[in-house]
Motif scaffolding. Structure first.
Motif, PDB file in Angstrom:
ATOM      1  N   ILE A 149      11.946 -20.704 -21.010  1.00  0.00           N
ATOM      2  CA  ILE A 149      11.451 -19.341 -21.214  1.00  0.00           C
ATOM      3  C   ILE A 149      10.080 -19.173 -20.559  1.00  0.00           C
ATOM      4  O   ILE A 149       9.801 -18.146 -19.941  1.00  0.00           O
ATOM      5  CB  ILE A 149      11.410 -19.003 -22.713  1.00  0.00           C
ATOM      6  CG1 ILE A 149      12.837 -18.873 -23.246  1.00  0.00           C
ATOM      7  CG2 ILE A 149      10.614 -17.725 -22.973  1.00  0.00           C
ATOM      8  CD1 ILE A 149      12.933 -18.792 -24.746  1.00  0.00           C
ATOM      9  N   TRP A 151       9.025 -20.731 -17.936  1.00  0.00           N
ATOM     10  CA  TRP A 151       9.277 -20.644 -16.495  1.00  0.00           C
ATOM     11  C   TRP A 151       9.810 -19.263 -16.138  1.00  0.00           C
ATOM     12  O   TRP A 151       9.404 -18.680 -15.134  1.00  0.00           O
ATOM     13  CB  TRP A 151      10.259 -21.733 -16.064  1.00  0.00           C
ATOM     14  CG  TRP A 151      10.505 -21.711 -14.601  1.00  0.00           C
ATOM     15  CD1 TRP A 151       9.696 -22.223 -13.623  1.00  0.00           C
ATOM     16  CD2 TRP A 151      11.623 -21.127 -13.928  1.00  0.00           C
ATOM     17  NE1 TRP A 151      10.247 -21.989 -12.400  1.00  0.00           N
ATOM     18  CE2 TRP A 151      11.435 -21.317 -12.549  1.00  0.00           C
ATOM     19  CE3 TRP A 151      12.763 -20.455 -14.368  1.00  0.00           C
ATOM     20  CZ2 TRP A 151      12.336 -20.872 -11.609  1.00  0.00           C
ATOM     21  CZ3 TRP A 151      13.665 -20.013 -13.431  1.00  0.00           C
ATOM     22  CH2 TRP A 151      13.451 -20.222 -12.066  1.00  0.00           C
ATOM     23  N   LEU A 152      10.727 -18.747 -16.963  1.00  0.00           N
ATOM     24  CA  LEU A 152      11.264 -17.410 -16.700  1.00  0.00           C
ATOM     25  C   LEU A 152      10.180 -16.341 -16.754  1.00  0.00           C
ATOM     26  O   LEU A 152      10.167 -15.413 -15.939  1.00  0.00           O
ATOM     27  CB  LEU A 152      12.377 -17.069 -17.691  1.00  0.00           C
ATOM     28  CG  LEU A 152      13.731 -17.709 -17.416  1.00  0.00           C
ATOM     29  CD1 LEU A 152      14.684 -17.428 -18.566  1.00  0.00           C
ATOM     30  CD2 LEU A 152      14.308 -17.218 -16.107  1.00  0.00           C
ATOM     31  N   GLU A 153       9.258 -16.467 -17.721  1.00  0.00           N
ATOM     32  CA  GLU A 153       8.165 -15.505 -17.809  1.00  0.00           C
ATOM     33  C   GLU A 153       7.331 -15.515 -16.536  1.00  0.00           C
ATOM     34  O   GLU A 153       6.898 -14.475 -16.059  1.00  0.00           O
ATOM     35  CB  GLU A 153       7.263 -15.817 -19.003  1.00  0.00           C
ATOM     36  CG  GLU A 153       7.777 -15.328 -20.316  1.00  0.00           C
ATOM     37  CD  GLU A 153       6.782 -15.580 -21.444  1.00  0.00           C
ATOM     38  OE1 GLU A 153       5.652 -16.051 -21.175  1.00  0.00           O
ATOM     39  OE2 GLU A 153       7.129 -15.298 -22.593  1.00  0.00           O
ATOM     40  N   GLN A 154       7.098 -16.692 -16.005  1.00  0.00           N
ATOM     41  CA  GLN A 154       6.279 -16.822 -14.804  1.00  0.00           C
ATOM     42  C   GLN A 154       7.038 -16.469 -13.529  1.00  0.00           C
ATOM     43  O   GLN A 154       6.441 -16.138 -12.524  1.00  0.00           O
ATOM     44  CB  GLN A 154       5.734 -18.254 -14.687  1.00  0.00           C
ATOM     45  CG  GLN A 154       4.799 -18.634 -15.791  1.00  0.00           C
ATOM     46  CD  GLN A 154       3.519 -17.831 -15.734  1.00  0.00           C
ATOM     47  OE1 GLN A 154       2.924 -17.681 -14.682  1.00  0.00           O
ATOM     48  NE2 GLN A 154       3.109 -17.292 -16.868  1.00  0.00           N
ATOM     49  N   SER A 155       8.350 -16.575 -13.562  1.00  0.00           N
ATOM     50  CA  SER A 155       9.151 -16.472 -12.341  1.00  0.00           C
ATOM     51  C   SER A 155       9.999 -15.212 -12.256  1.00  0.00           C
ATOM     52  O   SER A 155      10.869 -15.134 -11.393  1.00  0.00           O
ATOM     53  CB  SER A 155      10.055 -17.698 -12.247  1.00  0.00           C
ATOM     54  OG  SER A 155       9.300 -18.874 -12.348  1.00  0.00           O
ATOM     55  N   THR A 156       9.785 -14.257 -13.097  1.00  0.00           N
ATOM     56  CA  THR A 156      10.623 -13.058 -13.113  1.00  0.00           C
ATOM     57  C   THR A 156      10.632 -12.359 -11.757  1.00  0.00           C
ATOM     58  O   THR A 156      11.695 -12.011 -11.230  1.00  0.00           O
ATOM     59  CB  THR A 156      10.152 -12.086 -14.208  1.00  0.00           C
ATOM     60  OG1 THR A 156      10.132 -12.782 -15.450  1.00  0.00           O
ATOM     61  CG2 THR A 156      11.051 -10.880 -14.304  1.00  0.00           C
ATOM     62  N   LEU A 157       9.482 -12.169 -11.165  1.00  0.00           N
ATOM     63  CA  LEU A 157       9.408 -11.501  -9.872  1.00  0.00           C
ATOM     64  C   LEU A 157      10.118 -12.316  -8.794  1.00  0.00           C
ATOM     65  O   LEU A 157      10.845 -11.758  -7.963  1.00  0.00           O
ATOM     66  CB  LEU A 157       7.945 -11.255  -9.488  1.00  0.00           C
ATOM     67  CG  LEU A 157       7.712 -10.390  -8.262  1.00  0.00           C
ATOM     68  CD1 LEU A 157       8.351  -9.007  -8.447  1.00  0.00           C
ATOM     69  CD2 LEU A 157       6.226 -10.240  -7.997  1.00  0.00           C
ATOM     70  N   LEU A 159      12.607 -14.448  -9.244  1.00  0.00           N
ATOM     71  CA  LEU A 159      14.046 -14.350  -9.483  1.00  0.00           C
ATOM     72  C   LEU A 159      14.597 -13.004  -9.017  1.00  0.00           C
ATOM     73  O   LEU A 159      15.686 -12.938  -8.440  1.00  0.00           O
ATOM     74  CB  LEU A 159      14.359 -14.581 -10.964  1.00  0.00           C
ATOM     75  CG  LEU A 159      14.102 -15.999 -11.472  1.00  0.00           C
ATOM     76  CD1 LEU A 159      14.283 -16.044 -12.984  1.00  0.00           C
ATOM     77  CD2 LEU A 159      14.997 -16.991 -10.795  1.00  0.00           C
ATOM     78  N   LEU A 160      13.848 -11.931  -9.232  1.00  0.00           N
ATOM     79  CA  LEU A 160      14.267 -10.615  -8.763  1.00  0.00           C
ATOM     80  C   LEU A 160      14.339 -10.579  -7.238  1.00  0.00           C
ATOM     81  O   LEU A 160      15.300 -10.069  -6.661  1.00  0.00           O
ATOM     82  CB  LEU A 160      13.308  -9.537  -9.280  1.00  0.00           C
ATOM     83  CG  LEU A 160      13.622  -8.101  -8.863  1.00  0.00           C
ATOM     84  CD1 LEU A 160      14.977  -7.670  -9.427  1.00  0.00           C
ATOM     85  CD2 LEU A 160      12.520  -7.179  -9.327  1.00  0.00           C
TER      86      LEU A 160
END
Length: 187
Positions: A149, A151-157, A159-160
């Motif tokens: 989670i 990592w996802l918070e940091q990597s959202t942009l 991943l988009l």
């Protein structure tokens, strides 16, 4: 003549025996002293002493085994004592690793990282102590979920952006395939 206080134990029985207390309670006092030292040192120096806590955790586990060893009546109970303590303190080390070494606390919300890691450790160790492997699995999944989670918070942009690139690369192939399927076959 009747003794006025026959049920009153001898005054010596009420005395506090410091030596007997220290012999009986030394493992707990040692752990308490070491933990207080770590907290005090960290408070005064304003720097974490991660290595100290990483070394202290298995040492406390060893003290726990030593303290309860005489209460284990047979080999099976002694092995269970060793394994439950080993798994318990391994979970504590993993939680410390997630907080200190992996810098998960910097990546996540300051409130959610410690509570998520503590929840994972608590679930895992509860499963160990009641011998419920499914509860242990819940703790493992929670422990893996915390850094995921973060990592996802940091990597959202990122991943988009990857999703947009994948769509941009694949869309022309689908569009081309759809157009070629609609054309009549040349004879």
């Amino acid at each position: 003549m009747v003794d006025p206080q026959p049920d009153n134990p001898a005054p010596d029985a009420w005395r506090f025996n410091t030596r007997a207390f220290l012999v009986r309670e030394w493992p707990y006092l040692l752990v308490l002293i070491l933990a207080i030292f770590g907290v005090a040192y960290t408070s005064f120096s304003k720097t974490p002493i991660t290595t100290y806590w990483i070394v202290l955790a298995p040492f406390i586990g060893l003290i726990c085994v030593i303290a309860r060893w005489r209460d284990a009546e047979n080999r099976e109970q002694r092995l269970r004592l060793i394994w439950t303590q080993a798994l318990h303190w391994a979970a504590v080390l993993v939680a410390m690793h997630l907080m200190f070494v992996a810098d998960v606390s910097r990546m996540m919300n300051a409130d959610s990282a410690p509570s998520g890691i503590d929840g994972a450790r608590t679930a895992f160790t509860a499963g160990v102590h009641i011998a419920a492997w499914r509860i242990c699995v819940v703790g493992i999944v929670l422990a893996l979920g915390v850094p995921a989670i973060a990592w996802l918070e940091q990597s959202t942009l990122l991943l988009l952006l990857i999703a947009v690139v994948v769509v941009a690369v694949i869309a022309p192939f689908f569009w081309h395939h759809k157009r070629s399927a609609q054309r009549p076959a040349a004879s």
